[in-house]
Design a protein around this motif. Structure first.
Motif, PDB file in Angstrom:
ATOM      1  N   GLY A   1     -16.687  -1.431   5.373  1.00  0.00           N
ATOM      2  CA  GLY A   1     -16.121  -0.124   5.060  1.00  0.00           C
ATOM      3  C   GLY A   1     -16.865   0.557   3.933  1.00  0.00           C
ATOM      4  N   GLY A   2     -16.862   1.899   3.993  1.00  0.00           N
ATOM      5  CA  GLY A   2     -17.602   2.683   3.020  1.00  0.00           C
ATOM      6  C   GLY A   2     -17.114   2.525   1.600  1.00  0.00           C
TER       7      GLY A   2
ATOM      8  N   ARG B   1      -6.237   7.677   0.485  1.00  0.00           N
ATOM      9  CA  ARG B   1      -5.685   6.453   1.031  1.00  0.00           C
ATOM     10  C   ARG B   1      -6.747   5.364   1.179  1.00  0.00           C
ATOM     11  NH1 ARG B   1      -0.915   5.080   3.258  1.00  0.00           N
ATOM     12  NH2 ARG B   1      -0.889   3.336   4.733  1.00  0.00           N
ATOM     13  N   ASP B   2      -7.997   5.740   1.542  1.00  0.00           N
ATOM     14  CA  ASP B   2      -9.017   4.711   1.693  1.00  0.00           C
ATOM     15  C   ASP B   2      -9.367   4.071   0.355  1.00  0.00           C
ATOM     16  OD1 ASP B   2     -10.183   7.009   0.725  1.00  0.00           O
ATOM     17  OD2 ASP B   2     -11.959   6.914   2.002  1.00  0.00           O
ATOM     18  N   VAL B   3      -9.281   4.847  -0.725  1.00  0.00           N
ATOM     19  CA  VAL B   3      -9.510   4.286  -2.058  1.00  0.00           C
ATOM     20  C   VAL B   3      -8.358   3.346  -2.429  1.00  0.00           C
ATOM     21  CG1 VAL B   3      -9.716   4.842  -4.515  1.00  0.00           C
ATOM     22  CG2 VAL B   3     -10.925   6.217  -2.817  1.00  0.00           C
ATOM     23  N   LEU B   4      -7.142   3.754  -2.106  1.00  0.00           N
ATOM     24  CA  LEU B   4      -5.995   2.894  -2.395  1.00  0.00           C
ATOM     25  C   LEU B   4      -6.047   1.602  -1.596  1.00  0.00           C
ATOM     26  CD1 LEU B   4      -2.994   5.404  -2.633  1.00  0.00           C
ATOM     27  CD2 LEU B   4      -4.351   4.399  -4.478  1.00  0.00           C
ATOM     28  N   GLU B   5      -6.563   1.669  -0.365  1.00  0.00           N
ATOM     29  CA  GLU B   5      -6.692   0.448   0.430  1.00  0.00           C
ATOM     30  C   GLU B   5      -7.621  -0.557  -0.254  1.00  0.00           C
ATOM     31  OE1 GLU B   5      -8.014   1.827   4.183  1.00  0.00           O
ATOM     32  OE2 GLU B   5      -6.015   2.426   4.891  1.00  0.00           O
ATOM     33  N   VAL B   6      -8.715  -0.060  -0.806  1.00  0.00           N
ATOM     34  CA  VAL B   6      -9.639  -0.931  -1.531  1.00  0.00           C
ATOM     35  C   VAL B   6      -8.974  -1.469  -2.801  1.00  0.00           C
ATOM     36  CG1 VAL B   6     -11.782  -0.935  -2.869  1.00  0.00           C
ATOM     37  CG2 VAL B   6     -11.724   0.111  -0.601  1.00  0.00           C
ATOM     38  N   LEU B   7      -8.265  -0.606  -3.509  1.00  0.00           N
ATOM     39  CA  LEU B   7      -7.601  -1.018  -4.745  1.00  0.00           C
ATOM     40  C   LEU B   7      -6.559  -2.106  -4.483  1.00  0.00           C
ATOM     41  CD1 LEU B   7      -6.761  -0.723  -7.722  1.00  0.00           C
ATOM     42  CD2 LEU B   7      -5.343   1.216  -7.045  1.00  0.00           C
TER      43      LEU B   7
ATOM     44  N   LEU C   1       0.832  -1.209   0.000  1.00  0.00           N
ATOM     45  CA  LEU C   1       0.000   0.000   0.000  1.00  0.00           C
ATOM     46  C   LEU C   1       0.862   1.253   0.000  1.00  0.00           C
ATOM     47  CD1 LEU C   1      -2.749   1.424   0.254  1.00  0.00           C
ATOM     48  CD2 LEU C   1      -2.568   1.137   2.737  1.00  0.00           C
ATOM     49  N   ALA C   2       1.907   1.270   0.810  1.00  0.00           N
ATOM     50  CA  ALA C   2       2.788   2.439   0.873  1.00  0.00           C
ATOM     51  C   ALA C   2       3.487   2.658  -0.460  1.00  0.00           C
ATOM     52  CB  ALA C   2       3.808   2.258   1.992  1.00  0.00           C
TER      53      ALA C   2
END
Length: 373
Positions: A358-359, A268-274, A246-247
Motif C-alpha cells: 500500500g502507498g 482514512r488510509d492514513v488512519l489505517e496505517v496508524l 479504526l472506526a
C-alpha cells in the motif's frame, strides 16, 4: 478584580460551549433526557435511570436514536451496573487507554445525573481530598460547624446519594485507600469535630463508588485484602477487532480535530496505517524479535496521535495529515517509558514496514528518518 478570571467575556458563549471537554451529562444531555422520559422499567433506589436504560445509554441503541459511546463487551457493562446496584463498589482494571475512565464517567452520568464527583488518585492524594476539609478562617472564628465544613467528593456523594468516581486508586498510599473501608462497609462517615447527629453522615440511596486502576500501576500500592472485598472487579480489555478500533479512532479524531479548528477530517488510509502500526507494536514480537513495547500503545494513544497528525498537516501545510506526519508524531508516544522503545519503533519502521503493501505504508517507510534520534 476579584472573580474576573471566572467571568466570561461579554458576548461569549456559555460555559458548556467554552469548555474544552464538557462532562458526559452535558455532551449527551439530549439522549439522557429522552431516555428518562421513555424509561418505564424498574430502577434501583436513588438511580435516575433503570439498568436497561443505562445500558442503552452506554452501548447505544440505534432504534432509540442513542449513540454508542463505549466500544466493549455489553456483558461487561451489564455486570458493572449490577455491581453498582448492590452494596459492593465497582473496580475497573485494565491496560492504560482502554476507556476505563470513560466507562466510569458514562455510568455515573446516567445513574446519578452527574459525573463530577471525582477523586484523582496519586501519590499526593490525602484523606482530606477524599472525605472533607475545613474553611480555616471560619473554623478559627466560629469553631467547627457545618458552615465551616468543606465537603470533598465522598462526603457529597454520600449526602446526595450519587456515584463517586475514584480514578487510579492504586496510585494512592495504602493508608489513604483504606479510609474507604468504613464508608463502603457501614455507609456512614464520621466527622469527629462535630458533636451529636451532625457528626454522622449516612449515605443516601444511590451512593456508590466506581474506582479504576490500570494494570501497569496496580503493584505500586496494592490494595489491601479488606478493601478488595468491598469491590467487584471487572477487567476492561483492549479492542480486539481492527475495523472497530479504526472506526473509533476515526470518530474520536474527527471530533477532536473539529474542536481544534481543523476543517478536513483525517484521511482514512492514513488512519489505517496508524491503527495498524499501533496494533503491531502492542502485539507479540514480530520479525525483529523485539519484546513488546513498554509504552502502552493503546487506542487512546492512537486517537491522540491521529489528532496531532491532523493538526500538523492543517496548520503547517494547509492539508490533511499524511503518513509522514504519523512518523513525526509517534516519537512522543513511543519514548515515554524507556529509550529502548524508540529503538524498537525505529526497527519496526526499517524492517517490518517494507513488508506491508500500500502507498501509505511505503510513505511511512520513506519518512522513517523523521523519527527523532
Amino acid at each position: 478584580m476579584p472573580g474576573a478570571v471566572l467571568t466570561p467575556p461579554a458576548g461569549a458563549a456559555g460555559p458548556d460551549e467554552q469548555a474544552q471537554r464538557p462532562p458526559a451529562e452535558v455532551r449527551h444531555a439530549a439522549e439522557l433526557a429522552a431516555l428518562r422520559a421513555a424509561d418505564d422499567d424498574p430502577r434501583p433506589p436513588g438511580w435516575q435511570l433503570s439498568l436497561r436504560a443505562v445500558r442503552r445509554f452506554v452501548v447505544g441503541d440505534e432504534q432509540a436514536g442513542v449513540s454508542r459511546k463505549f466500544v466493549g463487551n455489553p456483558s461487561l457493562v451489564e455486570r458493572a451496573l449490577v455491581s453498582l446496584a448492590t452494596d459492593r463498589g465497582l473496580m475497573l482494571v485494565g491496560e492504560p487507554g482502554t476507556a476505563k475512565s470513560l466507562l466510569s464517567e458514562l455510568i455515573a452520568a446516567a445513574v446519578s445525573g452527574s459525573s463530577a464527583l471525582t477523586v484523582q488518585g496519586g501519590a499526593a492524594t490525602t484523606e482530606d481530598q477524599i472525605k472533607y476539609s475545613w474553611n480555616y478562617a471560619l473554623l478559627v472564628s466560629a469553631g467547627p460547624s457545618p458552615r465551616s465544613l468543606v465537603p470533598a467528593p465522598m462526603l457529597r456523594g454520600m449526602a446526595e446519594g450519587r456515584v463517586v468516581r475514584f480514578e487510579e486508586i492504586t496510585r494512592c498510599p495504602l493508608e489513604v485507600q483504606d479510609c474507604l473501608l468504613s464508608l463502603l462497609s457501614d455507609r456512614v462517615m464520621a466527622i469527629p469535630e462535630l458533636d451529636g447527629p451532625r457528626g454522622l453522615v449516612f449515605a443516601r440511596q444511590g451512593f456508590n463508588v466506581i474506582a479504576t486502576a490500570n494494570t501497569r500501576d496496580r503493584g505500586v500500592n496494592e490494595m489491601s485484602a479488606a478493601l478488595k472485598r468491598r469491590f467487584n472487579f471487572e477487567t476492561v480489555f483492549p479492542i480486539p477487532d481492527f475495523d472497530t478500533e479504526l472506526a473509533l479512532v476515526e470518530a474520536e479524531a474527527t471530533a477532536l480535530l473539529r474542536k481544534s479548528g481543523v476543517e478536513p477530517p483525517p484521511r482514512r488510509d492514513v488512519l489505517e496505517v496508524l491503527v495498524g502500526t499501533f496494533r503491531e507494536l502492542r502485539a507479540s514480537p514480530g520479525q525483529t524479535g523485539d519484546a513488546r513495547m513498554s509504552t502502552v500503545m493503546s487506542t487512546a494513544e492512537a486517537v491522540s496521535v491521529a489528532h496531532a497528525v491532523g493538526v500538523r498537516g492543517w496548520f503547517l501545510r494547509g492539508e490533511q495529515g499524511s503518513a509522514a506526519d504519523v512518523v513525526a508524531s509517534l516519537a512522543g508516544t513511543a519514548a515515554k517509558d524507556s529509550p529502548e522503545d524508540l529503538a524498537r519503533l525505529r526497527r519496526f519502521l526499517e524492517q517490518e514496514v517494507p513488508r506491508r503493501g500500500g502507498g501509505q505504508w511505503r510513505e511511512l517507510y520513506a519518512a522513517r528518518h523523521l523519527l527523532a534520534e
